[in-house]
Design an enzyme around this catalytic site. Structure first.
Site, PDB file in Angstrom:
ATOM      1  N   GLY A  45       4.374  11.029 -10.031  1.00 55.19           N
ATOM      2  CA  GLY A  45       3.442  10.414 -10.958  1.00 55.19           C
ATOM      3  C   GLY A  45       4.127   9.852 -12.190  1.00 55.19           C
ATOM      4  O   GLY A  45       4.922  10.537 -12.840  1.00 55.19           O
ATOM      5  N   ALA A  69       0.534  23.348 -11.021  1.00 53.34           N
ATOM      6  CA  ALA A  69      -0.053  22.784 -12.240  1.00 53.34           C
ATOM      7  C   ALA A  69       1.081  22.215 -13.074  1.00 53.34           C
ATOM      8  O   ALA A  69       1.227  22.512 -14.258  1.00 53.34           O
ATOM      9  CB  ALA A  69      -0.807  23.856 -13.013  1.00 53.34           C
ATOM     10  N   VAL A  70       1.923  21.402 -12.422  1.00 48.39           N
ATOM     11  CA  VAL A  70       3.111  20.856 -13.087  1.00 48.39           C
ATOM     12  C   VAL A  70       2.721  20.000 -14.287  1.00 48.39           C
ATOM     13  O   VAL A  70       3.364  20.032 -15.328  1.00 48.39           O
ATOM     14  CB  VAL A  70       3.974  20.059 -12.092  1.00 48.39           C
ATOM     15  CG1 VAL A  70       5.113  19.352 -12.804  1.00 48.39           C
ATOM     16  CG2 VAL A  70       4.527  20.994 -11.017  1.00 48.39           C
ATOM     17  N   ASN A 105       3.301   6.117  -7.892  1.00 49.26           N
ATOM     18  CA  ASN A 105       2.056   6.777  -8.261  1.00 49.26           C
ATOM     19  C   ASN A 105       1.831   6.577  -9.756  1.00 49.26           C
ATOM     20  O   ASN A 105       2.712   6.869 -10.570  1.00 49.26           O
ATOM     21  CB  ASN A 105       2.128   8.264  -7.915  1.00 49.26           C
ATOM     22  CG  ASN A 105       0.836   9.001  -8.203  1.00 49.26           C
ATOM     23  OD1 ASN A 105       0.575   9.393  -9.328  1.00 49.26           O
ATOM     24  ND2 ASN A 105       0.036   9.218  -7.175  1.00 49.26           N
ATOM     25  N   CYS A 136      -6.770  12.428 -12.619  1.00 50.93           N
ATOM     26  CA  CYS A 136      -6.353  12.779 -13.980  1.00 50.93           C
ATOM     27  C   CYS A 136      -7.571  12.964 -14.891  1.00 50.93           C
ATOM     28  O   CYS A 136      -8.576  12.276 -14.747  1.00 50.93           O
ATOM     29  CB  CYS A 136      -5.482  11.670 -14.559  1.00 50.93           C
ATOM     30  SG  CYS A 136      -3.968  11.373 -13.638  1.00 50.93           S
ATOM     31  N   GLY A 250      -1.828  18.976   4.174  1.00 49.19           N
ATOM     32  CA  GLY A 250      -1.375  19.995   5.112  1.00 49.19           C
ATOM     33  C   GLY A 250      -0.675  19.486   6.343  1.00 49.19           C
ATOM     34  O   GLY A 250      -0.558  20.206   7.341  1.00 49.19           O
ATOM     35  N   GLY A 271       3.359  15.990   2.230  1.00 50.09           N
ATOM     36  CA  GLY A 271       3.540  16.541   0.890  1.00 50.09           C
ATOM     37  C   GLY A 271       4.258  17.870   0.860  1.00 50.09           C
ATOM     38  O   GLY A 271       5.485  17.937   0.917  1.00 50.09           O
TER      39      GLY A 271
END
Length: 307
Positions: A45, A69-70, A105, A136, A250, A271
């Site tokens: 991102g 939760a980066v 992204n 976001c 997944g 991912g």
């Protein structure tokens, strides 16, 4: 098997992409995977200005998945275009008939921030597409995510559409009542394609210390545990909209990818599996070819949406 596919006017040599935030800038994976064997890769991102991200701890393992939760840690769009993009260009073989596609992204806290990033990236033709992350929080709407209300999702999509002239993918949040309505809203607002799902909202508790595991309390759940939900949402979205759908959630092997393609996805993003097996994307691309040969399937298009 002919593996070419199309995501809103952008041709891919095969339907295998990487999911933003799990593949860095692609450069970090060059020792494990040939980037030129992939349909494309989506870099982490990117925001208008540098972001430090959330305080630690910001990742946690869960059964069959992980929480993160980066917080969109990155050095901003200007650093990306001046320092990272030149390095990526050196890794892509532009002599191929259909080169590996570079997708960025795009994230932000206001519509103006999304537009600023999109405008700057539009100046670089090497950026084949952008993926607009509407999960976001909108700071002007009390932290409500852009991707939870159709009208808000359409508004940011419409604004970014004016700022970026090439392929625009909109990444949808699964934390909604009707995912197909969200897909329809952004399609009508100018999206060339939709990708789904982003992470599901989850949390974990440290029972020994009697407090949440993550500093932010909640975080995004990803990995094999979300696949059935993601597959259902991709199927619903693909039935509703005419633009291409990209499936995420997944996917860990060729069979997983095939499920999403048969449910209506024109491409897939890998991912969390990259953290377990950094070569998984190339293995899936090869596996799709092997499946086609084994089943006498001439084109990947012949199985997309077959169910």
């Amino acid at each position: 098997m002919e593996t070419r596919t199309n995501i809103g006017g952008l041709e891919l040599k095969n339907p295998v992409l990487t999911a933003s935030g799990t593949f860095g800038y692609g450069l970090e994976f060059c020792d494990f995977v040939d980037l030129n064997a992939l349909g494309g890769f989506i870099v982490k991102g990117t925001t208008a200005t540098a972001r430090e991200g959330n305080p630690y701890p910001r990742m946690a393992e869960t059964p069959l998945g992980m929480l993160n939760a980066v917080g969109l840690q990155n050095k901003g769009v200007d650093h990306f275009t001046s320092h990272i993009l030149p390095q990526i260009k050196e890794k892509i073989d532009y002599t191929q008939e259909v080169p590996t596609r570079l997708i960025v992204n795009v994230s932000g806290s206001t519509i103006d921030e999304y537009v600023e990033v999109a405008e700057k990236l539009n100046a670089f033709s090497e950026v084949d597409a952008i993926e607009v992350n509407i999960s976001c929080p909108n700071v002007k709407q009390g932290g409500m995510a852009f991707g939870t209300v159709p009208a808000m999702a359409a508004e940011v999509t419409q604004a970014v559409r004016k700022a970026f002239s090439r392929c625009m993918i909109v990444k949808l949040s699964p934390n909604v009542t009707d995912i197909a309505a969200m897909a329809e809203a952004v399609a009508d607002a100018g999206a060339d394609s939709v990708s789904l799902i982003n992470t599901l909202l989850g949390m974990a508790v440290d029972v020994e210390h009697r407090k949440p595991v993550l500093s932010t309390i909640t975080g995004g759940l990803s990995g094999p545990c979300v696949k059935p939900v993601a597959l259902r949402m991709v199927w619903q979205a693909a039935k509703r909209v005419k633009i291409p759908v990209i499936g995420i959630g997944g996917i860990c092997n060729t069979n997983d990818a095939l499920e999403f393609l048969m449910a209506g996805a024109s491409a897939v993003e890998i991912g969390t599996a990259n953290f377990v097996n950094p070569a998984v994307t190339q293995e899936i691309a090869q596996g799709l070819n092997a499946y086609g040969k084994r089943n006498n399937i001439a084109r990947i298009q012949d199985i997309i949406g077959i169910i």
